[in-house]
Design a protein around this motif. Structure first.
Motif, short mmCIF file in Angstrom:
data_model
loop_
_atom_site.label_atom_id
_atom_site.label_comp_id
_atom_site.label_asym_id
_atom_site.label_seq_id
_atom_site.Cartn_x
_atom_site.Cartn_y
_atom_site.Cartn_z
N ALA A 17 18.94 21.54 28.77
CA ALA A 17 18.38 22.89 28.91
C ALA A 17 16.86 22.81 29.05
CB ALA A 17 18.75 23.75 27.71
N VAL A 64 23.89 30.80 39.07
CA VAL A 64 23.30 30.59 37.75
C VAL A 64 23.86 31.54 36.70
CG1 VAL A 64 21.16 29.83 38.88
CG2 VAL A 64 21.32 32.16 37.97
N ARG A 67 24.70 30.68 32.94
CA ARG A 67 23.92 29.51 32.53
C ARG A 67 22.46 29.85 32.29
NH1 ARG A 67 23.14 25.34 35.89
NH2 ARG A 67 23.24 26.61 37.79
N ASN A 84 20.34 26.76 30.86
CA ASN A 84 21.25 25.89 30.14
C ASN A 84 22.21 25.20 31.11
OD1 ASN A 84 20.12 26.82 27.71
ND2 ASN A 84 21.62 28.48 27.56
N SER A 85 22.85 24.16 30.63
CA SER A 85 23.84 23.43 31.44
C SER A 85 23.30 23.11 32.84
CB SER A 85 25.13 24.26 31.55
OG SER A 85 25.67 24.52 30.27
N ASP A 90 20.26 22.23 40.58
CA ASP A 90 19.20 23.12 40.11
C ASP A 90 17.81 22.53 40.34
OD1 ASP A 90 21.33 23.79 37.34
OD2 ASP A 90 20.95 25.13 39.03
#
Length: 124
Positions: A17, A64, A67, A84-85, A90
Motif C-alpha cells: 500500500a 481501482v 482498492r 491498497n493491494s 498501477d
C-alpha cells in the motif's frame, strides 16, 4: 494562482500500500474540486479518482474501485489517495489536479491546475 504539490510516491511490491498526498495553496480549499490522474510510459493521462469541493461526491475509475480511497482534509488543505493491494499495472506518475467549482469531473481537460506528479512503481 493555485499551487499543488504531490508527495508519497515510491517503489513498492505487489500487494503493498501507499498513500499519496496533494497539498494545495493559493485559494480557499473547499472551492476546489480535485482529482487524481496517472500516466504510464507511452500512455495517455488517465483518470483515477475525483472528489467534490465538499467531499460529498466521489468517483473512481473501475480498475481501482475497492482498492483506492480518495479523501480530503480542509484543515490541512490536502487531498489524499490511499492505494491498497497495488499491482504492477498501477505503475505510473500520479498527478494531482484541481478545478474551480464544486463539481467533480473525470476528464483532464476540465481541470485548471496540476501538480508536477509523483512516481509510483509497483514491482511483481
Amino acid at each position: 494562482q493555485v499551487q499543488l504539490v504531490e508527495s508519497g510516491g515510491g517503489l513498492v511490491q505487489a500487494g503493498d500500500a501507499l498513500r499519496l498526498a496533494c497539498a494545495a495553496s493559493g485559494q480557499t480549499f473547499n472551492t476546489l474540486a480535485m482529482g487524481w490522474f496517472r500516466q504510464a510510459p507511452g500512455s495517455e493521462r488517465e483518470f483515477v479518482a475525483a472528489i467534490s469541493g465538499s467531499g460529498g461526491g466521489i468517483t473512481y475509475t473501475d480498475s481501482v474501485k475497492g482498492r483506492f480511497t480518495i479523501s480530503r482534509d480542509g484543515r490541512k488543505a490536502t487531498m489524499y489517495l490511499q492505494m491498497n493491494s497495488l499491482n504492477p499495472e498501477d505503475t505510473a506518475v500520479y498527478f494531482c489536479a484541481a478545478r474551480n467549482g464544486f463539481i467533480l469531473h473525470t476528464q483532464p481537460g476540465k481541470y485548471d491546475y496540476w501538480g508536477r506528479g509523483t512516481q509510483v512503481t509497483v514491482s511483481s
